[in-house]
Motif scaffolding. Structure first.
Motif, PDB file in Angstrom:
ATOM      1  N   ASP A   1       0.835  -1.197   0.000  1.00  0.00           N
ATOM      2  CA  ASP A   1       0.000   0.000   0.000  1.00  0.00           C
ATOM      3  C   ASP A   1       0.873   1.251   0.000  1.00  0.00           C
ATOM      4  O   ASP A   1       1.703   1.443   0.890  1.00  0.00           O
ATOM      5  N   ASP A   2       0.691   2.110  -0.989  1.00  0.00           N
ATOM      6  CA  ASP A   2       1.474   3.341  -1.102  1.00  0.00           C
ATOM      7  C   ASP A   2       0.686   4.573  -0.667  1.00  0.00           C
ATOM      8  O   ASP A   2       1.083   5.703  -0.975  1.00  0.00           O
ATOM      9  N   ASN A   3      -0.400   4.388   0.046  1.00  0.00           N
ATOM     10  CA  ASN A   3      -1.254   5.508   0.429  1.00  0.00           C
ATOM     11  C   ASN A   3      -0.965   6.065   1.815  1.00  0.00           C
ATOM     12  O   ASN A   3      -1.560   7.081   2.200  1.00  0.00           O
ATOM     13  N   TYR A   4      -0.080   5.426   2.562  1.00  0.00           N
ATOM     14  CA  TYR A   4       0.130   5.835   3.949  1.00  0.00           C
ATOM     15  C   TYR A   4       1.614   6.065   4.236  1.00  0.00           C
ATOM     16  O   TYR A   4       2.453   5.210   3.916  1.00  0.00           O
ATOM     17  N   PRO A   5       1.944   7.189   4.867  1.00  0.00           N
ATOM     18  CA  PRO A   5       3.338   7.460   5.231  1.00  0.00           C
ATOM     19  C   PRO A   5       3.940   6.375   6.129  1.00  0.00           C
ATOM     20  O   PRO A   5       5.154   6.148   6.094  1.00  0.00           O
TER      21      PRO A   5
ATOM     22  N   THR B   1       5.166   4.159   3.259  1.00  0.00           N
ATOM     23  CA  THR B   1       6.029   4.764   2.241  1.00  0.00           C
ATOM     24  C   THR B   1       7.271   5.431   2.829  1.00  0.00           C
ATOM     25  O   THR B   1       8.271   5.611   2.124  1.00  0.00           O
ATOM     26  N   ARG B   2       7.242   5.805   4.116  1.00  0.00           N
ATOM     27  CA  ARG B   2       8.392   6.454   4.730  1.00  0.00           C
ATOM     28  C   ARG B   2       9.322   5.472   5.433  1.00  0.00           C
ATOM     29  O   ARG B   2      10.268   5.872   6.114  1.00  0.00           O
TER      30      ARG B   2
ATOM     31  N   PRO C   1      13.841   2.696   2.212  1.00  0.00           N
ATOM     32  CA  PRO C   1      13.560   2.046   0.916  1.00  0.00           C
ATOM     33  C   PRO C   1      14.072   0.612   0.830  1.00  0.00           C
ATOM     34  O   PRO C   1      13.402  -0.258   0.255  1.00  0.00           O
TER      35      PRO C   1
ATOM     36  N   LEU D   1      11.749  -1.626   2.937  1.00  0.00           N
ATOM     37  CA  LEU D   1      10.458  -1.822   2.283  1.00  0.00           C
ATOM     38  C   LEU D   1      10.601  -2.746   1.085  1.00  0.00           C
ATOM     39  O   LEU D   1       9.751  -3.621   0.856  1.00  0.00           O
ATOM     40  N   SER D   2      11.677  -2.580   0.325  1.00  0.00           N
ATOM     41  CA  SER D   2      11.899  -3.444  -0.834  1.00  0.00           C
ATOM     42  C   SER D   2      12.066  -4.899  -0.411  1.00  0.00           C
ATOM     43  O   SER D   2      11.485  -5.813  -1.019  1.00  0.00           O
TER      44      SER D   2
ATOM     45  N   ARG E   1       8.723  -6.347   0.680  1.00  0.00           N
ATOM     46  CA  ARG E   1       7.826  -6.633  -0.445  1.00  0.00           C
ATOM     47  C   ARG E   1       8.294  -7.849  -1.228  1.00  0.00           C
ATOM     48  O   ARG E   1       7.456  -8.632  -1.718  1.00  0.00           O
TER      49      ARG E   1
END
Length: 210
Positions: free
Chosen positions: A77-81, A84-85, A88, A91-92, A95
């Motif tokens: 989900d890319d809608n929430y800091p 997304t924060r 990187p 997160l990678s 995922r």
């Protein structure tokens, strides 16, 4: 003789009544409900805090802008800091692991957090556990937390935690604290050398002593 027997009968009856009363008291006594384990309390704190702040109007420091996430927020989900924060690379890796896990869905219960959000969680932990010392075993401060720097993620549900416990090192994803099976961070060299030994809880982590 008759008087003596009557006294014996009365004593026996009184003793029997006493025994029956004790048995009735034991049957009627209800043990207090068991105290939840620290792990259960910590999960409840993380979920409840995020759920509470998510429902507050707006999205300020204690809302989604501060890192609060809705229930079942996907790692994609890319809608929430809060997602997304994250760092990187972390997160990678997360995922990639979630993709390889196939049918096991990875949920981010908590990721990046603002200092204000972290400090509010700490205040809630103190209220729940009764002291700063006990709260420190579960929640860091806004100046020490790896969540604030974007270097930590709390993953759920249990199936995802279990999968990461077995396969996470291949992606550099390591459980850091023995008392928090949902808390993962990225560790260089884990893919070839394995994850480092876990701390019993955050109070044993030198980073928390700043």
């Amino acid at each position: 003789m008759t008087y003596h027997r009557t006294r014996i009968r009365r004593r026996r009856a009184a003793a029997l009544l006493a025994v029956l009363g004790a048995v009735a008291a034991l049957i009627g006594h209800r043990s207090p409900p068991p105290i939840p384990s620290p792990t259960t309390l910590a999960r409840q704190l993380t979920v409840a805090a995020g759920d509470h702040f998510h429902r507050e109007p707006g999205s300020g420091a204690l809302g989604t802008a501060g890192g609060a996430l809705p229930d079942d927020a996907s790692v994609f989900d890319d809608n929430y800091p809060g997602i997304t924060r994250l760092d990187p690379d972390l997160l990678s890796a997360l995922r990639r692991a979630a993709t390889d896990a196939g049918a096991i869905r990875f949920v981010v219960n908590s990721g990046w957090r603002s200092p204000a959000y972290e400090d509010e969680l700490r205040r809630q932990a103190v209220a729940k556990y009764g002291s700063e010392q006990e709260a420190a075993r579960w929640v860091a401060t806004g100046t020490t937390s790896a969540h604030v720097s974007g270097d930590a993620v709390d993953v759920g549900p249990t199936a995802a935690d279990s999968w990461l416990a077995q396969h996470g090192a291949a992606y550099g994803l390591c459980q850091i604290y023995a008392n928090e099976p949902w808390h993962y961070e990225l560790r260089d060299g884990a893919a070839t050398q394995g994850c480092p030994q876990m701390y019993a809880d955050p109070t044993h982590d030198p980073r928390m002593q700043k």
